[in-house]
Design a protein around this motif. Structure first.
Motif, PDB file in Angstrom:
ATOM      1  N   GLU A  91      -6.832 -36.928   9.700  1.00 34.01           N
ATOM      2  CA  GLU A  91      -5.521 -37.522   9.416  1.00 34.01           C
ATOM      3  C   GLU A  91      -4.548 -36.465   8.908  1.00 34.01           C
ATOM      4  O   GLU A  91      -4.937 -35.524   8.216  1.00 34.01           O
ATOM      5  CB  GLU A  91      -5.653 -38.644   8.382  1.00 34.01           C
ATOM      6  N   ARG A  92      -3.299 -36.646   9.226  1.00 38.82           N
ATOM      7  CA  ARG A  92      -2.255 -35.719   8.770  1.00 38.82           C
ATOM      8  C   ARG A  92      -1.710 -36.184   7.426  1.00 38.82           C
ATOM      9  O   ARG A  92      -1.680 -37.368   7.131  1.00 38.82           O
ATOM     10  CB  ARG A  92      -1.147 -35.631   9.813  1.00 38.82           C
ATOM     11  N   PHE A  93      -1.299 -35.221   6.612  1.00 40.09           N
ATOM     12  CA  PHE A  93      -0.766 -35.555   5.295  1.00 40.09           C
ATOM     13  C   PHE A  93       0.508 -34.764   5.031  1.00 40.09           C
ATOM     14  O   PHE A  93       0.807 -33.777   5.711  1.00 40.09           O
ATOM     15  CB  PHE A  93      -1.805 -35.303   4.198  1.00 40.09           C
ATOM     16  N   GLU A  94       1.251 -35.220   4.044  1.00 40.98           N
ATOM     17  CA  GLU A  94       2.536 -34.620   3.698  1.00 40.98           C
ATOM     18  C   GLU A  94       2.442 -33.875   2.372  1.00 40.98           C
ATOM     19  O   GLU A  94       1.521 -34.106   1.572  1.00 40.98           O
ATOM     20  CB  GLU A  94       3.613 -35.700   3.608  1.00 40.98           C
TER      21      GLU A  94
ATOM     22  N   ARG B  66       0.184 -29.448  -1.516  1.00 44.83           N
ATOM     23  CA  ARG B  66       1.466 -28.792  -1.781  1.00 44.83           C
ATOM     24  C   ARG B  66       2.274 -28.589  -0.496  1.00 44.83           C
ATOM     25  O   ARG B  66       3.403 -28.113  -0.530  1.00 44.83           O
ATOM     26  CB  ARG B  66       1.250 -27.432  -2.441  1.00 44.83           C
ATOM     27  N   GLU B  67       1.670 -28.927   0.655  1.00 49.36           N
ATOM     28  CA  GLU B  67       2.344 -28.746   1.945  1.00 49.36           C
ATOM     29  C   GLU B  67       1.748 -29.710   2.964  1.00 49.36           C
ATOM     30  O   GLU B  67       0.746 -30.368   2.697  1.00 49.36           O
ATOM     31  CB  GLU B  67       2.188 -27.308   2.439  1.00 49.36           C
ATOM     32  N   THR B  68       2.392 -29.832   4.108  1.00 52.40           N
ATOM     33  CA  THR B  68       1.882 -30.706   5.161  1.00 52.40           C
ATOM     34  C   THR B  68       0.646 -30.079   5.797  1.00 52.40           C
ATOM     35  O   THR B  68       0.473 -28.859   5.794  1.00 52.40           O
ATOM     36  CB  THR B  68       2.943 -30.937   6.249  1.00 52.40           C
ATOM     37  N   GLY B  69      -0.216 -30.920   6.364  1.00 58.34           N
ATOM     38  CA  GLY B  69      -1.413 -30.393   6.999  1.00 58.34           C
ATOM     39  C   GLY B  69      -2.248 -31.487   7.619  1.00 58.34           C
ATOM     40  O   GLY B  69      -1.823 -32.644   7.734  1.00 58.34           O
ATOM     41  N   VAL B  70      -3.456 -31.110   8.039  1.00 55.69           N
ATOM     42  CA  VAL B  70      -4.428 -32.026   8.626  1.00 55.69           C
ATOM     43  C   VAL B  70      -5.696 -31.960   7.783  1.00 55.69           C
ATOM     44  O   VAL B  70      -6.194 -30.870   7.488  1.00 55.69           O
ATOM     45  CB  VAL B  70      -4.738 -31.659  10.090  1.00 55.69           C
TER      46      VAL B  70
END
Length: 309
Positions: free
Chosen positions: A75-78, A43-47
């Motif tokens: 890895e980072r995600f959106e 639901r939000e950006t993160g690692v």
């Protein structure tokens, strides 16, 4: 540390805690033969951290559940991104859902906060390089205030022992997913002398230098000794005793820089206390080797993840 055995034991304990006598909701609403697929969605950006833990929460309940990871740890995600897919019996997917999310949301929160601290520190080196490039282009000497640490190429962000009881392997692993480093894992790993230890040794007639030598005689030659100081005038004694790491506890920026100069590469310099995102870059710029941040594990907010059936 975070082995598959550790993960499985924790998953079993969590499932036992959440459904000690079964899941009466799914047993009374979902047909036993019904199968389906669910998506782990951010639901939000993160690692990402803990995708393997997420999978184990399901397969511990039912080995036939299939989990496909679409994002790897680190890895980072959106927001809105699908991070994994899970397929199997609907009863089992719904029963294990909360346990899987509880682990993964917290681990992602720790990795995401760690990455924010690491990014703030890394930015000062990029800014310094840009300043140097401009200075060289204009044939002028650079005046960048950033000092490079003596021990490592860049100042490291490290965790502490301020972890959730029983979850230390998970939380310390999550720190590494965010680009941070682990401090000692526990009390058995290294000597860390704080004010209370020094007070006890002082009662036996030992000053700081003598206390460190006393410890050195009683530990193995590979054992690392760290000493916490809260004043500049304690540093010479810590050096005289042969400390491997000197922690500057709650020092001002000016005193941190003076401490780095006094130590002059003769020990690893760690800064600790009141570390925030707003302050960490300025502390790193003083040239300390390590900045330990207790907030990475004791004050973290879980990342909002959802399992959409």
């Amino acid at each position: 540390m975070l082995t598959q055995q550790v993960i499985r034991r924790a998953a079993e304990a969590a499932l036992e805690e959440d459904a000690p006598y079964g899941d009466i909701t799914v047993e009374t609403t979902i047909p036993a033969e019904e199968t389906g697929t669910a998506r782990l969605v951010s639901r939000e950006t993160g690692v990402m951290s803990g995708i393997g833990v997420f999978a184990t929460a399901f397969t511990t309940l039912d080995p036939d559940i299939e989990v496909t990871a679409l994002v790897r740890d680190g890895e980072r995600f959106e927001a809105g991104q699908t991070l994994a897919e899970v397929s199997g019996r609907m009863r089992d997917l719904l029963t294990a859902e909360r346990v899987a999310l509880n682990f993964t949301q917290r681990m992602c929160g720790i990795a995401t906060m760690t990455a924010a601290f690491v990014d703030r520190v890394d930015a000062i080196y990029r800014d310094c390089a840009d300043t140097n490039d401009r200075a060289n282009t204009n044939d002028r000497e650079s005046t960048a205030p950033v000092r490079t640490p003596r021990t490592f190429a860049r100042t490291r962000i490290a965790d502490t022992r301020k972890t959730t009881p029983g979850l230390r392997p998970f939380e310390k692993y999550a720190v590494t997913c965010g680009g941070g480093h682990n401090h000692r894992y526990g009390l058995s790993d290294a000597v860390m002398v704080k004010d209370n230890h020094l007070a006890a040794l002082a009662a036996a007639g030992l000053d700081m230098a003598g206390a460190i030598r006393h410890i050195r005689e009683r530990v193995g030659h590979t054992t690392h000794i760290e000493v916490e100081v809260d004043r500049l005038d304690q540093i010479p004694a810590a050096l005289a005793g042969g400390a491997d790491t000197i922690m500057l506890d709650n020092f001002s920026l000016a005193d941190t820089a003076r401490g780095v100069d006094l130590i002059d590469g003769r020990a690893i310099v760690e800064a600790s206390g009141n570390m925030t995102l707003d302050r960490v870059a300025a502390v790193a710029a003083t040239g300390v080797d390590v900045i330990s941040v207790g907030a990475l594990t004791h004050s973290v907010r879980s990342i909002d993840l959802g399992l959409d059936m």
